[in-house]
Design an enzyme around this catalytic site. Structure first.
Site, mmCIF file in Angstrom:
data_model
loop_
_atom_site.group_PDB
_atom_site.id
_atom_site.type_symbol
_atom_site.label_atom_id
_atom_site.label_comp_id
_atom_site.label_asym_id
_atom_site.label_seq_id
_atom_site.Cartn_x
_atom_site.Cartn_y
_atom_site.Cartn_z
ATOM 1 N N VAL A 1 0.835 -1.214 0.000
ATOM 2 C CA VAL A 1 0.000 0.000 0.000
ATOM 3 C C VAL A 1 0.868 1.263 0.000
ATOM 4 C CG1 VAL A 1 -1.851 1.226 1.192
ATOM 5 C CG2 VAL A 1 -1.800 -1.265 1.240
ATOM 6 N N ALA B 1 9.542 12.809 3.478
ATOM 7 C CA ALA B 1 10.271 11.719 4.128
ATOM 8 C C ALA B 1 9.549 10.399 3.941
ATOM 9 C CB ALA B 1 10.421 12.011 5.627
ATOM 10 N N GLU C 1 -9.658 5.840 6.828
ATOM 11 C CA GLU C 1 -10.635 5.309 5.862
ATOM 12 C C GLU C 1 -10.183 3.964 5.273
ATOM 13 O OE1 GLU C 1 -13.835 7.032 4.591
ATOM 14 O OE2 GLU C 1 -13.872 4.872 4.461
ATOM 15 N N GLY D 1 -10.857 -0.905 2.369
ATOM 16 C CA GLY D 1 -10.031 -0.513 1.228
ATOM 17 C C GLY D 1 -10.552 0.757 0.600
ATOM 18 N N GLY E 1 -3.555 -10.565 -5.010
ATOM 19 C CA GLY E 1 -3.034 -9.600 -4.027
ATOM 20 C C GLY E 1 -4.016 -9.160 -2.962
ATOM 21 N N GLU F 1 -3.981 -12.503 2.251
ATOM 22 C CA GLU F 1 -2.676 -12.517 2.919
ATOM 23 C C GLU F 1 -1.978 -13.853 2.633
ATOM 24 O OE1 GLU F 1 -1.638 -10.054 5.030
ATOM 25 O OE2 GLU F 1 -3.480 -8.880 4.999
ATOM 26 N N LYS G 1 -12.344 -5.159 11.901
ATOM 27 C CA LYS G 1 -13.011 -4.088 11.141
ATOM 28 C C LYS G 1 -14.335 -3.696 11.812
ATOM 29 C CE LYS G 1 -10.805 -5.510 6.862
ATOM 30 N NZ LYS G 1 -10.903 -6.372 5.683
ATOM 31 N N GLY H 1 -6.296 -4.404 -1.504
ATOM 32 C CA GLY H 1 -5.423 -4.289 -2.660
ATOM 33 C C GLY H 1 -4.749 -2.931 -2.667
HETATM 34 N N1 LIG Z 1 -2.627 -4.766 1.415
HETATM 35 C C1 LIG Z 1 -3.911 -4.422 1.458
HETATM 36 O O1 LIG Z 1 -4.684 -4.724 0.565
HETATM 37 C C2 LIG Z 1 -4.441 -3.627 2.633
HETATM 38 C C3 LIG Z 1 -5.794 -3.251 2.642
HETATM 39 C C4 LIG Z 1 -6.290 -2.471 3.697
HETATM 40 C C5 LIG Z 1 -5.434 -2.122 4.726
HETATM 41 N N2 LIG Z 1 -4.124 -2.537 4.701
HETATM 42 C C6 LIG Z 1 -3.264 -2.150 5.818
HETATM 43 O O2 LIG Z 1 -2.218 -1.314 5.339
HETATM 44 C C7 LIG Z 1 -1.031 -1.536 6.100
HETATM 45 C C8 LIG Z 1 0.111 -1.890 5.153
HETATM 46 O O3 LIG Z 1 -0.228 -3.075 4.452
HETATM 47 P P1 LIG Z 1 0.706 -3.640 3.274
HETATM 48 O O4 LIG Z 1 -0.073 -4.711 2.636
HETATM 49 O O5 LIG Z 1 1.232 -2.516 2.453
HETATM 50 O O6 LIG Z 1 1.909 -4.272 4.148
HETATM 51 P P2 LIG Z 1 3.362 -4.682 3.635
HETATM 52 O O7 LIG Z 1 3.360 -4.964 2.173
HETATM 53 O O8 LIG Z 1 3.858 -5.752 4.564
HETATM 54 O O9 LIG Z 1 4.222 -3.345 3.857
HETATM 55 C C9 LIG Z 1 4.673 -2.902 5.109
HETATM 56 C C10 LIG Z 1 6.052 -2.280 4.908
HETATM 57 O O10 LIG Z 1 6.465 -1.661 6.122
HETATM 58 C C11 LIG Z 1 7.768 -2.161 6.484
HETATM 59 N N3 LIG Z 1 7.875 -2.210 7.937
HETATM 60 C C12 LIG Z 1 7.002 -2.788 8.810
HETATM 61 N N4 LIG Z 1 7.448 -2.635 10.069
HETATM 62 C C13 LIG Z 1 8.625 -1.975 10.005
HETATM 63 C C14 LIG Z 1 9.560 -1.528 10.958
HETATM 64 N N5 LIG Z 1 9.388 -1.754 12.262
HETATM 65 N N6 LIG Z 1 10.642 -0.857 10.533
HETATM 66 C C15 LIG Z 1 10.853 -0.624 9.224
HETATM 67 N N7 LIG Z 1 10.004 -1.025 8.252
HETATM 68 C C16 LIG Z 1 8.900 -1.692 8.644
HETATM 69 C C17 LIG Z 1 7.808 -3.552 5.893
HETATM 70 O O11 LIG Z 1 9.129 -3.989 5.781
HETATM 71 P P3 LIG Z 1 9.447 -5.587 5.935
HETATM 72 O O12 LIG Z 1 8.714 -6.240 4.812
HETATM 73 O O13 LIG Z 1 10.912 -5.645 5.855
HETATM 74 O O14 LIG Z 1 8.882 -5.976 7.274
HETATM 75 C C18 LIG Z 1 7.109 -3.345 4.558
HETATM 76 O O15 LIG Z 1 7.983 -2.837 3.580
HETATM 77 C C19 LIG Z 1 -1.397 -2.643 7.100
HETATM 78 O O16 LIG Z 1 -1.771 -2.068 8.321
HETATM 79 C C20 LIG Z 1 -2.578 -3.337 6.462
HETATM 80 O O17 LIG Z 1 -3.448 -3.957 7.409
HETATM 81 C C21 LIG Z 1 -3.610 -3.268 3.674
#
Ligand SMILES: NC(=O)c1ccc[n+]([C@@H]2O[C@H](COP(=O)([O-])OP(=O)(O)OC[C@H]3O[C@@H](n4cnc5c(N)ncnc54)[C@H](OP(=O)(O)O)[C@@H]3O)[C@@H](O)[C@H]2O)c1
Length: 432
Positions: free
Chosen positions: A14, A41, A131, A136, A188, A191, A206, A308
């Site tokens: 995301v 940043a 939001e 999503g 995608g 999980e 949720k 997604g």
């Molecule tokens: N994906 C979706 O469709 C979706 C939908 C709705 C909400 N969300 C929410 O959005 C958020 C992000 O989801 P995502 O799917 O983008 O997750 P993701 O792909 O796992 O991305 C998270 C990023 O943050 C980095 N990160 C996490 N903890 C860290 C730390 N302590 N220090 C440095 N870097 C750190 C991770 O690095 P590493 O990989 O090295 O840990 C990764 O690059 C989550 O809260 C999720 O619940 C996601």
């Protein structure tokens, strides 16, 4: 204030898309906001590599530690897209404690640490938006927060998890749970570890966020019944469909009662059979829906992709925009209706068309109709000729392939001028 500084933590699925959209839509956002949203940043374990891949200029400061960014970055607005609980919680309380605005899409953070996060926002006098955390790209939270201000929300029934919906709806089509899961992961929205989804815990988090938004209270995770879809088999799905006329969906429900100021709530997440004609039965694959029951507006349904990169980044960016507008004093730039809109010609709108004609039973009539369509560049997808009823005219139904309206209209006019075609006819655009 001609620019607002933005810092993004987490450059995963995301976060990367949010940064990409923030930069790609810079000009549009600036015009609508009346100020530039400037990325200053980013933080991620692989910040340097991700920033390079995103083509970020050197002026964007890279942090390996999100908490260091939360403490130091000169930003007006922070975005948390790290995932998890402990680091996001410290990130959120630090940022809000500094009085800075925070956008997060982290349902786990909100479900488990809402009192701390809301307390930090209150103490810091800072704004918080989330939001993307519940559905999503579907803008349900803002609607619940603002659009029903003059109404009373009586209850919610939601399908809030694409993985379970995909398994159940693909199961109805004969796909095995393993195939449906692999498909959802490849697209995608599931999980890598689907256990939170399948057990109903993701939908429950949720639900906690939704209950908090409607009532202002905290529905503690673990305090209400949650069941997942693990026990549902292909046999249950086919029996429900064929014998009961119903479809199984994982439905998360809230019902509100009590008085304003002392609201009571009943909550559950459970696999539920819904009649095939019910709007929730039409929710399939990665789609999410929320049915809102209200006292005055009746029932309303919100529907769309619940997860997604694109849908979630769209919600995150909307939060950034709204908070930025609040920071600037809540007023959009005075531009509404100040510009003339250029109308595109309807002739260019492309769709398939349905055409019903009454054709006199004469040799060669159908060939002349087909020629008129071909000459206009319209190709036929299907043609059906009914038996003549009574007189000598025969109903002919034609379905075209997708074509610009202008071409279809040219063909229709020519067809209507043919001696074998009676004036009464019906032409309809077909939605794809
Ligand atoms: N994906 C979706 O469709 C979706 C939908 C709705 C909400 N969300 C929410 O959005 C958020 C992000 O989801 P995502 O799917 O983008 O997750 P993701 O792909 O796992 O991305 C998270 C990023 O943050 C980095 N990160 C996490 N903890 C860290 C730390 N302590 N220090 C440095 N870097 C750190 C991770 O690095 P590493 O990989 O090295 O840990 C990764 O690059 C989550 O809260 C999720 O619940 C996601």
């Amino acid at each position: 204030m001609n620019a607002l500084n933005v810092a993004v933590a987490g450059l995963g699925t995301v976060g990367r898309e949010t940064v990409r959209l923030l930069r790609a839509r810079r000009a549009e956002l600036k015009e609508r906001l009346g100020a530039e949203l400037r990325l200053v940043a980013v933080a991620d374990r692989a910040a340097a590599r991700e920033a390079r891949a995103l083509g970020l200029p050197a002026s964007v400061v890279r942090y390996g530690d999100p908490l260091e960014m939360a403490r130091r970055a000169e930003a007006d607005l922070f975005v948390e897209l790290l995932g998890g609980l402990e680091t996001p919680k410290r990130f959120a309380t630090t940022v809000l404690g500094r009085g800075k605005a925070l956008v997060t899409a982290n349902k786990r953070l909100l479900a488990h640490a809402w009192p701390d996060v809301a307390g930090a926002a209150r103490a810091g006098g800072a704004r918080l938006a989330f939001e993307g955390s519940v559905a999503g790209g579907i803008p349900v939270l803002r609607a619940l927060e603002l659009s029903f201000s003059g109404d009373r929300v009586l209850g919610l029934d939601g399908i809030r998890n694409g993985t379970t919906t995909s398994l159940l709806s693909r199961g109805e089509e004969g796909a095995s749970p393993a195939d449906a899961l692999a498909e959802a992961q490849a697209l995608g929205f599931a999980e890598k570890d689907p256990s939170m989804d399948l057990s109903g815990q993701d939908a429950a988090q949720k639900l906690t966020v939704l209950a908090g938004l409607v009532t202002g209270g905290w529905l503690k995770p673990g305090s209400f019944p949650v069941a997942g879809i693990e026990p549902v088999t292909a046999r249950d799905l086919s029996f429900a469909r064929e014998r009961l006329g119903m479809a199984a969906r994982l439905v998360a429900s809230l019902r509100f009662s009590g008085k304003p100021g002392a609201p009571a709530v009943s909550a559950s997440v459970a696999p539920t059979l819904v009649p095939l004609g019910h709007p929730l039965a039409a929710v399939r694959r990665q789609y999410n829906a929320l049915l809102v029951h209200t006292a005055s507006a009746g029932d309303l349904m919100f529907y769309g992709r619940g997860a997604g990169a694109g849908p979630t980044a769209s919600a995150v960016l909307a939060d950034v925009f709204v908070l930025a507008r609040d920071i600037r004093g809540g007023l959009p730039p005075a531009q509404s209706a100040s510009r003339r809109l250029d109308l595109a010609s309807p002739d260019h709108a492309v769709s398939p068309f349905y055409l019903r004609l009454e054709v006199l039973d004469r040799p060669g009539a159908l060939a002349r109709i087909a020629d008129a369509l071909a000459d206009a560049g319209v190709s036929i997808a299907a043609i059906h000729q009914d038996k003549a009823v009574g007189g000598r005219s025969v109903p002919v139904m034609i379905v075209t392939h997708a074509t610009p309206r202008g071409r279809f209209e040219r063909a229709r006019k020519r067809i209507m001028s043919l001696a074998a075609v009676k004036p009464s006819h019906c032409a309809m655009r077909m939605m794809a």
